[in-house]
Enzyme design. Sequence first.
Site, PDB file in Angstrom:
ATOM      1  N   HIS A   1       7.951 -11.251  10.211  1.00 15.24           N
ATOM      2  CA  HIS A   1       8.982 -11.842  11.072  1.00 15.24           C
ATOM      3  C   HIS A   1       8.937 -13.364  11.007  1.00 15.24           C
ATOM      4  O   HIS A   1       7.857 -13.969  11.054  1.00 15.24           O
ATOM      5  CB  HIS A   1       8.784 -11.397  12.516  1.00 15.24           C
ATOM      6  CG  HIS A   1       9.102  -9.962  12.741  1.00 15.24           C
ATOM      7  ND1 HIS A   1       8.745  -9.284  13.877  1.00 15.24           N
ATOM      8  CD2 HIS A   1       9.770  -9.048  11.972  1.00 15.24           C
ATOM      9  CE1 HIS A   1       9.158  -8.034  13.814  1.00 15.24           C
ATOM     10  NE2 HIS A   1       9.779  -7.871  12.664  1.00 15.24           N
TER      11      HIS A   1
ATOM     12  N   ASP B   1       8.772  -3.298  16.459  1.00 17.89           N
ATOM     13  CA  ASP B   1       9.340  -3.098  15.129  1.00 17.89           C
ATOM     14  C   ASP B   1       8.298  -2.417  14.233  1.00 17.89           C
ATOM     15  O   ASP B   1       7.116  -2.739  14.278  1.00 17.89           O
ATOM     16  CB  ASP B   1       9.745  -4.455  14.533  1.00 17.89           C
ATOM     17  CG  ASP B   1      10.584  -4.325  13.277  1.00 17.89           C
ATOM     18  OD1 ASP B   1      11.150  -3.247  13.048  1.00 17.89           O
ATOM     19  OD2 ASP B   1      10.673  -5.322  12.532  1.00 17.89           O
TER      20      ASP B   1
ATOM     21  N   SER C   1       4.017  -9.270  12.290  1.00 15.19           N
ATOM     22  CA  SER C   1       4.789 -10.228  13.085  1.00 15.19           C
ATOM     23  C   SER C   1       3.834 -11.297  13.593  1.00 15.19           C
ATOM     24  O   SER C   1       3.115 -11.905  12.800  1.00 15.19           O
ATOM     25  CB  SER C   1       5.537  -9.512  14.215  1.00 15.19           C
ATOM     26  OG  SER C   1       6.368 -10.404  14.915  1.00 15.19           O
TER      27      SER C   1
END
Length: 203
Positions: free
Chosen positions: A53, A146, A26
């Site tokens: 992401h 996540d 991310s």
Amino acid sequence: MSRDSRSDIAAALARRRLGCVAIGASAGGIDALFTVLEDLPASGPVPLVCVLHLPTGHDSKLAEIFGARLRLRVTEARPGERLAAGTLYFAPADYHLLVEPDRSFSLSCEAPINYSRPAIDALFDSCAEAFGPALLALLLTGANDDGARGLARVRAAGGLAVVQDPAEAQHPAMPQAALDRAGADLVLPLSRIRELLATLMRS
């Protein structure tokens, strides 16, 4: 859980025959991915599948950006396409990327997971089911949690879980959450993750 050992890397790869590398990142992930991928050869024995992401509402340019700098073949995953060795696949914007049991891709518009679509958890969950012990899952820098649940699924299925050392991550929250919730087989700085992948792609 082992940290930063060349012998641990060699032993981890020697113990299994890997069929896929799944990567999640991310915030700070573009720089981290270039670090671990830029020296890989143009061909190799396994596919690499990545969720990074992205802001919602924007097309992904990741395949173009990475394809211009890497020797690997780089492309955006397409539904129904079967995974091919020596190829780096990115999730398209605003879709969860899944690997089916027949080792082809599918896309999902289901709700975001951990505020993200594509979500790392979705990729890791599906890869764990498709590949079991033949999966290597890498979780890199990021600012949320996540990937933690998905990494637990990877380990439960017998896959090899590698987490970037939070102490050197640009954003340590994601790797630390994974270690807290799922643990890892190896905790490595980016330089050792690069070494692990180079060893794998030369085998």
